[in-house]
Scaffold this motif. Structure first.
Motif, PDB file in Angstrom:
ATOM      1  N   MET A 126       7.185  -2.485  20.183  1.00 47.84           N
ATOM      2  CA  MET A 126       6.623  -1.147  20.165  1.00 47.84           C
ATOM      3  C   MET A 126       7.589  -0.168  20.829  1.00 47.84           C
ATOM      4  O   MET A 126       8.363  -0.548  21.702  1.00 47.84           O
ATOM      5  CB  MET A 126       5.279  -1.111  20.896  1.00 47.84           C
ATOM      6  CG  MET A 126       4.190  -1.928  20.244  1.00 47.84           C
ATOM      7  SD  MET A 126       2.622  -1.697  21.095  1.00 47.84           S
ATOM      8  CE  MET A 126       1.589  -2.829  20.176  1.00 47.84           C
ATOM      9  N   ARG A 127       7.491   1.076  20.388  1.00 50.33           N
ATOM     10  CA  ARG A 127       8.366   2.090  20.951  1.00 50.33           C
ATOM     11  C   ARG A 127       7.543   3.313  21.336  1.00 50.33           C
ATOM     12  O   ARG A 127       6.768   3.837  20.522  1.00 50.33           O
ATOM     13  CB  ARG A 127       9.457   2.474  19.940  1.00 50.33           C
ATOM     14  CG  ARG A 127      10.303   1.306  19.495  1.00 50.33           C
ATOM     15  CD  ARG A 127      11.443   1.757  18.586  1.00 50.33           C
ATOM     16  NE  ARG A 127      12.440   2.551  19.306  1.00 50.33           N
ATOM     17  CZ  ARG A 127      13.568   2.995  18.747  1.00 50.33           C
ATOM     18  NH1 ARG A 127      13.797   2.752  17.457  1.00 50.33           N
ATOM     19  NH2 ARG A 127      14.445   3.693  19.461  1.00 50.33           N
ATOM     20  N   PRO A 128       7.703   3.814  22.543  1.00 52.71           N
ATOM     21  CA  PRO A 128       6.945   5.008  22.975  1.00 52.71           C
ATOM     22  C   PRO A 128       7.540   6.260  22.336  1.00 52.71           C
ATOM     23  O   PRO A 128       8.685   6.260  21.863  1.00 52.71           O
ATOM     24  CB  PRO A 128       7.141   5.003  24.492  1.00 52.71           C
ATOM     25  CG  PRO A 128       8.449   4.321  24.686  1.00 52.71           C
ATOM     26  CD  PRO A 128       8.534   3.262  23.622  1.00 52.71           C
ATOM     27  N   PRO A 129       6.789   7.353  22.349  1.00 51.95           N
ATOM     28  CA  PRO A 129       7.302   8.584  21.729  1.00 51.95           C
ATOM     29  C   PRO A 129       8.543   9.141  22.406  1.00 51.95           C
ATOM     30  O   PRO A 129       9.259   9.950  21.803  1.00 51.95           O
ATOM     31  CB  PRO A 129       6.112   9.541  21.840  1.00 51.95           C
ATOM     32  CG  PRO A 129       5.217   8.973  22.878  1.00 51.95           C
ATOM     33  CD  PRO A 129       5.396   7.499  22.822  1.00 51.95           C
ATOM     34  N   THR A 130       8.823   8.724  23.638  1.00 49.48           N
ATOM     35  CA  THR A 130      10.034   9.204  24.308  1.00 49.48           C
ATOM     36  C   THR A 130      11.304   8.713  23.614  1.00 49.48           C
ATOM     37  O   THR A 130      12.390   9.240  23.857  1.00 49.48           O
ATOM     38  CB  THR A 130      10.044   8.736  25.769  1.00 49.48           C
ATOM     39  OG1 THR A 130       9.859   7.313  25.820  1.00 49.48           O
ATOM     40  CG2 THR A 130       8.930   9.421  26.561  1.00 49.48           C
ATOM     41  N   LEU A 142      11.647   8.640  20.261  1.00 54.05           N
ATOM     42  CA  LEU A 142      11.706   9.164  18.893  1.00 54.05           C
ATOM     43  C   LEU A 142      13.059   9.799  18.576  1.00 54.05           C
ATOM     44  O   LEU A 142      13.556   9.692  17.447  1.00 54.05           O
ATOM     45  CB  LEU A 142      10.592  10.185  18.688  1.00 54.05           C
ATOM     46  CG  LEU A 142       9.198   9.612  18.428  1.00 54.05           C
ATOM     47  CD1 LEU A 142       8.133  10.694  18.583  1.00 54.05           C
ATOM     48  CD2 LEU A 142       9.130   8.993  17.037  1.00 54.05           C
ATOM     49  N   ASP A 143      13.660  10.453  19.543  1.00 57.10           N
ATOM     50  CA  ASP A 143      14.925  11.146  19.285  1.00 57.10           C
ATOM     51  C   ASP A 143      16.093  10.188  19.100  1.00 57.10           C
ATOM     52  O   ASP A 143      17.196  10.631  18.725  1.00 57.10           O
ATOM     53  CB  ASP A 143      15.227  12.115  20.429  1.00 57.10           C
ATOM     54  CG  ASP A 143      14.239  13.274  20.480  1.00 57.10           C
ATOM     55  OD1 ASP A 143      13.636  13.567  19.433  1.00 57.10           O
ATOM     56  OD2 ASP A 143      14.056  13.863  21.573  1.00 57.10           O
ATOM     57  N   GLU A 181       7.478  14.867  15.069  1.00 49.95           N
ATOM     58  CA  GLU A 181       6.421  15.785  15.509  1.00 49.95           C
ATOM     59  C   GLU A 181       5.044  15.252  15.132  1.00 49.95           C
ATOM     60  O   GLU A 181       4.072  15.435  15.880  1.00 49.95           O
ATOM     61  CB  GLU A 181       6.653  17.162  14.904  1.00 49.95           C
ATOM     62  CG  GLU A 181       7.872  17.882  15.455  1.00 49.95           C
ATOM     63  CD  GLU A 181       7.844  17.954  16.978  1.00 49.95           C
ATOM     64  OE1 GLU A 181       6.789  18.330  17.532  1.00 49.95           O
ATOM     65  OE2 GLU A 181       8.872  17.626  17.609  1.00 49.95           O
ATOM     66  N   LEU A 182       4.949  14.595  13.992  1.00 47.93           N
ATOM     67  CA  LEU A 182       3.660  14.016  13.589  1.00 47.93           C
ATOM     68  C   LEU A 182       3.246  12.918  14.553  1.00 47.93           C
ATOM     69  O   LEU A 182       2.071  12.815  14.930  1.00 47.93           O
ATOM     70  CB  LEU A 182       3.759  13.470  12.160  1.00 47.93           C
ATOM     71  CG  LEU A 182       3.975  14.499  11.051  1.00 47.93           C
ATOM     72  CD1 LEU A 182       4.147  13.796   9.710  1.00 47.93           C
ATOM     73  CD2 LEU A 182       2.812  15.481  10.991  1.00 47.93           C
TER      74      LEU A 182
END
Length: 300
Positions: free
Chosen positions: A1-5, A7-8, A27-28
């Motif tokens: 799993m990967r956290p939204p931090t 995403l970049d 963004e979604l």
């Protein structure tokens, strides 16, 4: 799993979804964590229509899987929809996995990512909400043919209690089908639970078919396809033992044939159906022939 931090760290602009470059996917996914019910629902709707669209997945779909899986645990109010998104993304015909084009296909990449995060999603099988348990079973079913032998043993050990003791008949029927895909070959046609009996009958029907019909049975029992695509309910019903009439329905009438009924329910955003399939079909309690019995009123 990967956290939204993280995403970049993914080059989304170099990936594509249903409408072109996937630069809007981060963004979604971030919108899932905002705590705004409307924003979260809109984001899920958009994900169903971009990284998955009308049965097709894209190059941006696989990188999104670990982020959606992370959201399953951190956005509990939307857990069912997020699990169903994962199951829908990975939906495939097992025969496709034998194609020489499979290793480079977007759906193969999605399935590989889902197999990697699946161990962390198995706790959803024990969720107190039945809809979450059913959605988690569909996630397992989506990649059942691709799991390693070791992980299959782990998955089966957690699914067996659902089949044996879950208080919701539809969950038991779902678990029955998944266990059969893992090679258990259970066919409890005499089960007291209508959902389980119909699941067993349709599974047996599917095993006896070949070609496209067999594929359609498999699809209907896994995810977004509904029983209206099958045309095999009557065949399955013929395998079920008749129901007992107790007390007798009429003079000399002690049994009645089984006539399953399919109940469809629209589910999720983007027009996705909630796996309406053989496991959610119910056998109605039809009025038996014979004299009508009036229910005594209270106090008489």
């Amino acid at each position: 799993m990967r956290p939204p931090t993280e995403l970049d760290r993914v080059p989304w602009d170099d990936l594509t979804h249903a409408y072109g470059p996937a630069g809007d996917v981060p963004e979604l996914i971030r919108a899932l964590y905002q705590g705004d019910e409307d924003a979260t629902g809109e984001a899920i709707d958009e994900l169903f229509g971009t990284i998955h669209h009308q049965g097709t997945v894209y190059r941006a779909s696989a990188p999104a899987v670990p982020f959606v899986a992370h959201a399953v645990h951190h956005v509990p109010d939307r857990r069912v929809e997020l699990l169903m998104l994962l199951a829908t993304l990975a939906d495939h015909d097992p025969e496709d996995a034998e194609s020489p084009h499979w290793p480079t296909s977007p759906v193969a990449a999605v399935c590989a990512e889902l197999c990697r995060v699946l161990p962390e999603l198995l706790p959803c099988l024990r969720d107190p909400e039945r809809a979450v348990r059913r959605a988690a079973l569909r996630v397992v079913a989506a990649v059942a043919d691709l799991l390693s032998a070791e992980f299959r043993t782990t998955a089966v050990s957690q699914i067996e209690p659902l089949y044996a003791t879950d208080p919701v008949p539809a969950v038991r029927a779902d678990a029955l089908v998944v266990l059969n895909w893992f090679g258990r070959l259970l066919e409890p046609l005499e089960s007291p639970l209508p959902e389980v009996r119909v699941a067993a009958a349709l599974y047996r029907t599917g095993r006896s078919l070949t070609g496209p019909n067999r594929s359609r049975i498999r699809q209907a029992s896994s995810s977004r396809y509904s029983l209206r695509l099958l045309g095999s309910m009557e065949t399955a019903a013929s395998l079920l033992p008749p129901q007992k009439c107790d007390p007798p329905c009429g003079p000399g009438i002690t049994e009645r044939p089984v006539r399953p009924r399919v109940r469809e329910k629209a589910y999720g955003p983007g027009g996705v159906e909630y796996g309406v399939s053989l496991r959610s079909a119910r056998i109605p309690r039809r009025r038996c022939p014979g004299p009508r019995r009036r229910r005594p009123r209270a106090g008489r």
